[in-house]
Design a protein around this motif. Structure first.
Motif, PDB file in Angstrom:
ATOM      1  N   ALA A  20       0.813  -1.211   0.000  1.00 11.79           N
ATOM      2  CA  ALA A  20       0.000   0.000   0.000  1.00 11.79           C
ATOM      3  C   ALA A  20       0.847   1.262   0.000  1.00 11.79           C
ATOM      4  O   ALA A  20       0.376   2.331  -0.408  1.00 11.79           O
ATOM      5  CB  ALA A  20      -0.944   0.000   1.204  1.00 11.79           C
ATOM      6  N   LEU A  49       1.555   3.810  -3.323  1.00 13.75           N
ATOM      7  CA  LEU A  49       0.820   5.003  -3.743  1.00 13.75           C
ATOM      8  C   LEU A  49       1.533   6.262  -3.266  1.00 13.75           C
ATOM      9  O   LEU A  49       1.571   7.272  -3.977  1.00 13.75           O
ATOM     10  CB  LEU A  49      -0.608   4.961  -3.207  1.00 13.75           C
ATOM     11  N   LEU A  94      -7.231   9.291   5.305  1.00 11.36           N
ATOM     12  CA  LEU A  94      -7.844   9.442   3.984  1.00 11.36           C
ATOM     13  C   LEU A  94      -9.234  10.056   4.090  1.00 11.36           C
ATOM     14  O   LEU A  94      -9.608  10.904   3.272  1.00 11.36           O
ATOM     15  CB  LEU A  94      -7.913   8.086   3.285  1.00 11.36           C
ATOM     16  N   ILE A 101      -4.057   3.372  -8.782  1.00 14.14           N
ATOM     17  CA  ILE A 101      -5.125   3.548  -7.782  1.00 14.14           C
ATOM     18  C   ILE A 101      -5.906   2.247  -7.607  1.00 14.14           C
ATOM     19  O   ILE A 101      -6.213   1.829  -6.478  1.00 14.14           O
ATOM     20  CB  ILE A 101      -6.074   4.679  -8.193  1.00 14.14           C
ATOM     21  N   LEU A 102      -6.230   1.591  -8.725  1.00 14.65           N
ATOM     22  CA  LEU A 102      -6.986   0.340  -8.653  1.00 14.65           C
ATOM     23  C   LEU A 102      -6.169  -0.736  -7.944  1.00 14.65           C
ATOM     24  O   LEU A 102      -6.690  -1.471  -7.100  1.00 14.65           O
ATOM     25  CB  LEU A 102      -7.370  -0.118 -10.056  1.00 14.65           C
ATOM     26  N   ASN A 103      -4.886  -0.835  -8.293  1.00 13.95           N
ATOM     27  CA  ASN A 103      -4.005  -1.806  -7.654  1.00 13.95           C
ATOM     28  C   ASN A 103      -3.888  -1.524  -6.165  1.00 13.95           C
ATOM     29  O   ASN A 103      -3.940  -2.437  -5.340  1.00 13.95           O
ATOM     30  CB  ASN A 103      -2.638  -1.772  -8.326  1.00 13.95           C
ATOM     31  N   TRP A 104      -3.746  -0.252  -5.819  1.00 11.29           N
ATOM     32  CA  TRP A 104      -3.641   0.132  -4.411  1.00 11.29           C
ATOM     33  C   TRP A 104      -4.913  -0.221  -3.654  1.00 11.29           C
ATOM     34  O   TRP A 104      -4.849  -0.637  -2.486  1.00 11.29           O
ATOM     35  CB  TRP A 104      -3.367   1.632  -4.308  1.00 11.29           C
ATOM     36  N   SER A 105      -6.065  -0.077  -4.276  1.00 10.52           N
ATOM     37  CA  SER A 105      -7.334  -0.376  -3.608  1.00 10.52           C
ATOM     38  C   SER A 105      -7.385  -1.833  -3.161  1.00 10.52           C
ATOM     39  O   SER A 105      -7.897  -2.144  -2.082  1.00 10.52           O
ATOM     40  CB  SER A 105      -8.509  -0.076  -4.545  1.00 10.52           C
ATOM     41  N   GLY A 106      -6.830  -2.738  -3.989  1.00  8.28           N
ATOM     42  CA  GLY A 106      -6.784  -4.139  -3.590  1.00  8.28           C
ATOM     43  C   GLY A 106      -5.916  -4.343  -2.361  1.00  8.28           C
ATOM     44  O   GLY A 106      -6.291  -5.094  -1.442  1.00  8.28           O
ATOM     45  N   HIS A 107      -4.755  -3.689  -2.308  1.00  8.71           N
ATOM     46  CA  HIS A 107      -3.884  -3.802  -1.134  1.00  8.71           C
ATOM     47  C   HIS A 107      -4.536  -3.172   0.099  1.00  8.71           C
ATOM     48  O   HIS A 107      -4.360  -3.653   1.222  1.00  8.71           O
ATOM     49  CB  HIS A 107      -2.540  -3.138  -1.407  1.00  8.71           C
ATOM     50  N   PHE A 108      -5.285  -2.100  -0.122  1.00  3.28           N
ATOM     51  CA  PHE A 108      -5.991  -1.447   0.986  1.00  3.28           C
ATOM     52  C   PHE A 108      -7.015  -2.396   1.607  1.00  3.28           C
ATOM     53  O   PHE A 108      -7.128  -2.508   2.838  1.00  3.28           O
ATOM     54  CB  PHE A 108      -6.673  -0.177   0.469  1.00  3.28           C
ATOM     55  N   VAL A 109      -7.765  -3.101   0.753  1.00  3.83           N
ATOM     56  CA  VAL A 109      -8.731  -4.087   1.255  1.00  3.83           C
ATOM     57  C   VAL A 109      -8.018  -5.202   2.012  1.00  3.83           C
ATOM     58  O   VAL A 109      -8.452  -5.628   3.095  1.00  3.83           O
ATOM     59  CB  VAL A 109      -9.572  -4.656   0.096  1.00  3.83           C
TER      60      VAL A 109
END
Length: 598
Positions: free
Chosen positions: A460, A463, A517, A540-548
Motif C-alpha cells: 500500500a 501510492l 484518507l 489507484i486500482l491496484n492500491w485499492s486491492g492492497h488497501f482491502v
C-alpha cells in the motif's frame, strides 16, 4: 512520547577474525542503514541506506573538462581507506561509478541474458572434498555489512554460520536513526542486553519537525554506538561466483576458485545482488530514491532536526524536473557538526538527474535551507546514494536453499532509504523462522517463501512513492506534491499521535490510514482529481486491492490469531512452521508489530 534512538555501529567480527578498528578521517561518522542512513524510523519517513557512497578526497580524472564544483569540494576532503559494504566507498570515482549504475538502470532494457548465478542440480551432493579443517555450514550469509546482524542472531541460536564478504568486514563508526522498538529487537534476539542498549545511547536532540508549509514538532532523536560479537567464521576478500543447489546442500563457488557447502544461503547483498538480478530477470525498478548530502562542521545553531522539509515546487536538476525534499539533524562527531540530505523520488522509466547533477543543485540550495554560508562550512563528508525499489516486494524465494534478507528481499518501504531499521524490525521474526527452517530441514523454495510473505501494508505504500515523484507529461500543478503532503500531514496532526507517529516510522496501519484518507477527502476534496492524474487509474486500482487486504490482515491478526495460536502449537513440525509464518504475515502485514509508545 519517548525519544527515538539513532545508532552508530562499529561492527567488528569475532575475536578469531578481528579486524582493526576503522579510523575515519577527522573522526567522522556516517549515517546509514548499511550505508547512508537519513533518518530515524521514529523521526521521520524511513530513509535508510542501500547503495551509497561517500566522498573523501580521491582525485578525479586527469586533464580534460574543468572539474565540477562537486569534484573540487570532494578533492579537498581528506582521503581515507575505502572498505566494504554500502557506504564504505567515499571517493569521487565512486560517485562516477554510481552514476554509471544509475544511467544503466535508466537505459532501455536490452534482450541480453542476465548472468545465471544459481543453478539447480538434481540429486544429492556427492564426492565433495571438504578438505582439512573444512565443515558444512548450516547457514552462509553473503554480504556482511547488514548481513552480520542476521548472522550474529543465528549464531547465538547455535547454528554454524559463516559470512562471505568481498571486501573487509571492518569496524567503522556509523550512525543510524531507529525507533526504540526496532532497537529492542537486538535484545529480543539475544545480540545485546537491555543494559547495553541503555549504555549505547550517547546523546539526544529535539525538537524534530515536519515542514511542508506546515510544522509538526516531535520530541525525539538519539545517537548511539554499539559493538556486535559474531560467533562464526568470516571469509573476507572473497566474492560469490555461483551457487549450485543440490537436494541436500548448496555449494557456493567463489571467485578465487574455492567453494563452501552449506544447508542454506542467505543473500544479504542488497538491491544489486546478482542473485536478485537473476530472480528479477534484470527488470527495471519501479521507483528510485536519489539521495545526496553532506556531513559538515560549522553550524552554530544545531539543536533541531527536520524529518521532511519542502518549500519549493518541482524544479530542474540536470535535464529533469524533480520535487526536492530535505532532512537535517545534528551529527555525532561534534557540537557544530550537522548532516544534511536532499532527496527526490523518480521513475526510472522516465529517467532522472545524475547524482553529480543533484549535488550541483545541493550546493546552490543548501545554504538557504540551513541558513548558512557554504564557504564558512568545513565539509567533512559528501554522501550520495541510489535506492531502487520494486512493487513485487518482499521478494519470494525463487530457489531451494536460497533466501533474501534486508534490502535484497525488498522488505523496506518504497519511500525509505532501505536497510537497517526494516531489517531490525523483522530480525526476530526472520531469525526464529530461519532457525526453525534449518532445524526442520524445511529449506525448499515454498517453505522459504513463507519467510518473505506478501505484506499489504508494504504494498500500500507504493501510492505514496508514486504521489511524491515528479512525473513528466502529467497535467498537474507544479505545487501538487507539496499540497498533497500538506493535506496529509495536517490531517494526521489533527488526528493525533496514534495516527501520525506510526506513519512517521514507516508503519502503515489500517485504522490510521482510513482516518487520514477520510479527513483529507472531507477537508480537501478538490485535491482528489490531481491524485488520480498523478498516480494513474491503474495504480489507484491496484492500491485499492492492497488497501482491502490491509483491512483483512488487520481482522485476521486481531481476531483470528488468538483463536488459532493454541491449535497451531499442537500441529506436526511442517504444519506448525507454516501456520506460524501465516500468523506472522498477518501481524507484520497489518503493521501490528508496531506498538504505541515505543
Amino acid at each position: 512520547m519517548p525519544p527515538l534512538p539513532v545508532v552508530r555501529l562499529p561492527l567488528p567480527p569475532s575475536a578469531a577474525h578481528a579486524a582493526p578498528k576503522a579510523r575515519w578521517p577527522r573522526a567522522l561518522r556516517h549515517r546509514g542503514g548499511g550505508g547512508i542512513e537519513a533518518r530515524g524510523d521514529g523521526r521521520g519517513r524511513g530513509r535508510r541506506g542501500v547503495v551509497c557512497a561517500m566522498a573523501a578526497g580521491e582525485a578525479g580524472p586527469g586533464p580534460g573538462p574543468a572539474p565540477s564544483r562537486t569534484q573540487m569540494i570532494m578533492d579537498k576532503i581528506s582521503s581515507g581507506e575505502e572498505i566494504g559494504g554500502a557506504g564504505g566507498a567515499y571517493s569521487y570515482n565512486a560517485l562516477k561509478r554510481l552514476d554509471q549504475i544509475w544511467s544503466s538502470i535508466c537505459e532501455v532494457q536490452s534482450d541480453s541474458k542476465v548472468p545465471e548465478v544459481v543453478t539447480r542440480v538434481q540429486g544429492p551432493l556427492v564426492d565433495y572434498d571438504l578438505g582439512d579443517g573444512s565443515e558444512i555450514f548450516d547457514v552462509l550469509v553473503c554480504g556482511g555489512t547488514l548481513g552480520i546482524f542476521v548472522a550474529t542472531a543465528l549464531s547465538y541460536k547455535g547454528l554454524r554460520v559463516g559470512i562471505i564478504e568481498r571486501n573487509i568486514i571492518k569496524g567503522r563508526e556509523q550512525e543510524w536513526n531507529i525507533s526504540r522498538k526496532e532497537l529492542m529487537e537486538l535484545v529480543e534476539v539475544g545480540i545485546l542486553s537491555e543494559e547495553e542498549i541503555e549504555q549505547i545511547i550517547s546523546s539526544d536532540f529535539n525538537p524534530v519537525r515536519v515542514d511542508v508549509h506546515l510544522r509538526v514538532k516531535v520530541k525525539f532523536g538519539w545517537r548511539t554506538s554499539l559493538i556486535l560479537e559474531f560467533r562464526g567464521a568470516i571469509f573476507e576478500g572473497k566474492s560469490l561466483s555461483s551457487i549450485s543447489v543440490h537436494d541436500d546442500f548448496a555449494v557456493l563457488n567463489l571467485s578465487d576458485g574455492g567453494s563452501l557447502p552449506c544447508r542454506l544461503v542467505i543473500d544479504a547483498m542488497g538491491n544489486f545482488s546478482p542473485i536478485v538480478r537473476q530472480i528479477r530477470s534484470g527488470r527495471k525498478p519501479d521507483g528510485v530514491c536519489l539521495v545526496v548530502g553532506t556531513c559538515a562542521r560549522g553550524f552554530d545553531r544545531n539543536t533541531t532536526s527536520d524529518i521532511i522539509f519542502s518549500s519549493s515546487s518541482i524544479r530542474r536538476a540536470g535535464n529533469s524536473g524533480v520535487q526536492l525534499f530535505w532532512e537535517g539533524f545534528p551529527a555525532g562527531s561534534g557540537p557544530t557538526d550537522r548532516t544534511t540530505y536532499m532527496f527526490t523520488y523518480v521513475d526510472p522509466h522516465f529517467g532522472g538527474p545524475k547524482l553529480e547533477e543533484l549535488l550541483e543543485t545541493f550546493w546552490d540550495l543548501m545554504p538557504a535551507y540551513e541558513d548558512v554560508v557554504l564557504e564558512n562550512l568545513d565539509i567533512m563528508r559528501v554522501i550520495f546514494g541510489i535506492f531502487p525499489t520494486y512493487r513485487n516486494s518482499p521478494l519470494p524465494a525463487a530457489f531451494d536453499r536460497v533466501l533474501q534478507v534486508g534490502d535484497a528481499s525488498g522488505i523496506q518501504s518504497p519511500v525509505s532509504f532501505g536497510g537497517f531499521g526494516s531489517l531490525t524490525r523483522h530480525l526476530g521474526r526472520l531469525s526464529n523462522g530461519i532457525y526453525e527452517a534449518v532445524s526442520g530441514d524445511l529449506l525448499d523454495a515454498l517453505s522459504l517463501q513463507l519467510l518473505n510473505p506478501y505484506m499489504p501494508n508494504l504494498s500500500a505504500s507504493w501510492l505514496f512513492q508514486r504521489a511524491m515523484s515528479a512525473r513528466p507529461q502529467i497535467d498537474v500543478s507544479p505545487t501538487f506534491i507539496n499540497e498533497l503532503l500538506f493535506a496529509n500531514f495536517e490531517s494526521m496532526q489533527k488526528l493525533g499521535d496514534s495516527v501520525l507517529r506510526p506513519f512517521l516510522q514507516d508503519v502503515i496501519q489500517f485504522g490510521p490510514l482510513v482516518k487520514t484518507l477520510g479527513l483529507v477527502m472531507i477537508t480537501r476534496p478538490q485535491i482528489l482529481p490531481s491524485i488520480f492524474k498523478q498516480a494513474g487509474p491503474g495504480v489507484i486500482l491496484n492500491w485499492s486491492g492492497h488497501f482491502v487486504m490491509l483491512g483483512y490482515y488487520t481482522f485476521l491478526s486481531t481476531f483470528i490469531d488468538p483463536v488459532l495460536r493454541p491449535w497451531v502449537e499442537s500441529l506436526p513440525l511442517r504444519n506448525k512452521y507454516q501456520w506460524k509464518r501465516y500468523l506472522e504475515a498477518w501481524k507484520y502485514g497489518a503493521g501490528l508489530d508496531y506498538r504505541q509508545g515505543e
